[in-house]
Design a protein around this motif. Structure first.
Motif: not given
Length: 106
Positions: A74-87
């Motif tokens: 879950w935590e990794r998924a949340a961090a990656l979702l933020g990264a996806a939006v930034a990219v």
């Protein structure tokens, strides 16, 4: 899909192959195989490095997010979702072309 990948390999179409791998990863994830999807996504990202396509990179990161969530990371998924939006924002693509992302991840 294998014909597309073969064609891309034969003609050195790295950008097209990265998109094809992303699509294959989405299919693997939808069939309940997040680990195969992760492998395909990492390969897609590796192929993107020379062409620097931020749009497909954001697509790949989002699907990695789905896979990590399916694996209860879950935590990794949340961090990656933020990264996806930034990219995605950095890519300069318009918001309308990401409509599938919003509906797929609800």
């Amino acid at each position: 899909m294998s014909r597309c990948l073969d064609f891309c390999e034969r003609y050195g179409a790295l950008w097209s192959k990265s998109y094809a791998l992303w699509l294959q990863a989405v299919d693997s994830w939808r069939r309940g195989d997040p680990n195969t999807a992760l492998y395909l996504l990492h390969e897609s990202i590796r192929l993107l490095q020379p062409v620097n396509d931020q749009t497909v990179l954001s697509f790949c990161i989002e699907v990695i997010t789905w896979c990590e969530a399916e694996n209860a990371q879950w935590e990794r998924a949340a961090a990656l979702l933020g990264a996806a939006v930034a990219v995605w924002k950095r890519s300069g693509a318009n918001n309308q072309s990401a409509m599938w992302m919003a509906t797929s991840s609800e």
